[in-house]
Design a protein around this motif. Sequence first.
Motif, PDB file in Angstrom:
ATOM      1  N   ILE A   1      -5.400   8.817  -3.334  1.00  0.00           N
ATOM      2  CA  ILE A   1      -5.730   8.064  -2.119  1.00  0.00           C
ATOM      3  C   ILE A   1      -6.007   9.009  -0.969  1.00  0.00           C
ATOM      4  O   ILE A   1      -5.143   9.792  -0.565  1.00  0.00           O
ATOM      5  CB  ILE A   1      -4.597   7.090  -1.764  1.00  0.00           C
ATOM      6  CG1 ILE A   1      -4.459   6.077  -2.890  1.00  0.00           C
ATOM      7  CG2 ILE A   1      -4.892   6.385  -0.445  1.00  0.00           C
ATOM      8  CD1 ILE A   1      -3.365   5.091  -2.685  1.00  0.00           C
TER       9      ILE A   1
ATOM     10  N   HIS B   1       0.854  -1.200   0.000  1.00  0.00           N
ATOM     11  CA  HIS B   1       0.000   0.000   0.000  1.00  0.00           C
ATOM     12  C   HIS B   1       0.888   1.247   0.000  1.00  0.00           C
ATOM     13  O   HIS B   1       1.942   1.270   0.639  1.00  0.00           O
ATOM     14  CB  HIS B   1      -0.926  -0.004   1.214  1.00  0.00           C
ATOM     15  CG  HIS B   1      -1.997   1.025   1.101  1.00  0.00           C
ATOM     16  ND1 HIS B   1      -1.786   2.341   1.449  1.00  0.00           N
ATOM     17  CD2 HIS B   1      -3.262   0.948   0.624  1.00  0.00           C
ATOM     18  CE1 HIS B   1      -2.894   3.025   1.202  1.00  0.00           C
ATOM     19  NE2 HIS B   1      -3.806   2.210   0.701  1.00  0.00           N
TER      20      HIS B   1
ATOM     21  N   GLU C   1      -3.515   1.951  -7.665  1.00  0.00           N
ATOM     22  CA  GLU C   1      -3.887   3.054  -6.789  1.00  0.00           C
ATOM     23  C   GLU C   1      -2.992   4.268  -7.059  1.00  0.00           C
ATOM     24  O   GLU C   1      -1.877   4.341  -6.527  1.00  0.00           O
ATOM     25  CB  GLU C   1      -3.742   2.637  -5.328  1.00  0.00           C
ATOM     26  CG  GLU C   1      -4.644   1.481  -4.950  1.00  0.00           C
ATOM     27  CD  GLU C   1      -5.068   1.555  -3.504  1.00  0.00           C
ATOM     28  OE1 GLU C   1      -6.263   1.561  -3.259  1.00  0.00           O
ATOM     29  OE2 GLU C   1      -4.198   1.648  -2.619  1.00  0.00           O
TER      30      GLU C   1
ATOM     31  N   GLY D   1      -8.186   1.771  -7.079  1.00  0.00           N
ATOM     32  CA  GLY D   1      -8.369   2.327  -5.734  1.00  0.00           C
ATOM     33  C   GLY D   1      -7.921   3.779  -5.720  1.00  0.00           C
ATOM     34  O   GLY D   1      -6.906   4.135  -6.336  1.00  0.00           O
ATOM     35  N   GLY D   2      -8.638   4.606  -5.007  1.00  0.00           N
ATOM     36  CA  GLY D   2      -8.301   6.031  -4.918  1.00  0.00           C
ATOM     37  C   GLY D   2      -9.591   6.822  -4.893  1.00  0.00           C
ATOM     38  O   GLY D   2     -10.135   7.156  -5.944  1.00  0.00           O
TER      39      GLY D   2
ATOM     40  N   CYS E   1      -0.603  -3.595  -4.161  1.00  0.00           N
ATOM     41  CA  CYS E   1      -0.912  -2.203  -4.521  1.00  0.00           C
ATOM     42  C   CYS E   1       0.266  -1.542  -5.226  1.00  0.00           C
ATOM     43  O   CYS E   1       1.417  -1.676  -4.783  1.00  0.00           O
ATOM     44  CB  CYS E   1      -1.208  -1.379  -3.271  1.00  0.00           C
ATOM     45  SG  CYS E   1      -2.560  -2.006  -2.300  1.00  0.00           S
TER      46      CYS E   1
END
Length: 252
Positions: free
Chosen positions: A172, A95, A167, A211-212, A126
């Motif tokens: 994020i 991440h 991401e 993702g974000g 990620c």
Amino acid sequence: MKRYVIAGNWKMNFTPAEATSFINEIKPMIEGKNNCDIIFCAPYVTIAAAQEAAKGSQIKIGAENVHFADKGAYTGEVSAKMLTSCGVEYVIIGHSERRQYFGETDETVNLRTKAALAAGMKVILCLGEVKEQRLAGITKEVVSMQTKLDLAGVSAEDMKNVIIAYEPVWAIGTGLTATPEQADETCGQIRAALAELYGEEIANDTVIQYGGSMNEKNAAELLSKPNVDGGLIGGASLVADKFAAIVDAAQK
Ligand code: PEP
């Protein structure tokens, strides 16, 4: 109907009691939404309570990181064997908050990924560019390089247990979202890097999430894109009706 993987990343939120009440609240909202795998990745101390609350539902509980060693003098870390012994199947690795604040590099991300896969876990890996890289026009190069470095030494066989979460770091927790076109294009670039490593079939079969700042308002359009196979969701995974609305968006 396309199958999606919708995962929540709770980050450093929810005590065991809060996780229990969240799962109890969301369970009826997502019942019967069968074209999605639904995962919540929880802080280590919250995992057991969340698993208990999720019993009898399609919700899976994962972890937010894992160390690469089996055991030893790594204060504060948790091994894959420890996680699997607690019935944890999924784990987020790499991440951007781990990379930004805790010094993780593509090398440690790769080691953690290989250790988790060797233990039979499923990895949500990620990666994504920072704002300066997007502005400099080198997003494709960055995500291709991360894909190759983070998966170095991961076998074609093990790729069935790898989910990639694209991401963009600038999106994020910022409220900024990649446009559906940007998300689709970059997920496609990651898929092209996978094809170079493993061939077209594995590249096409690999789940690539976006993702974000995905939320109940933008999820439907993001998830409608051909290269977007799911979402990794931070902020909106802490609010039951917002997360349930994202699961609903994946039903269409
Ligand atoms: C994340 O933490 O992976 C994430 C995408 O967070 P947010 O949805 O809050 O941007």
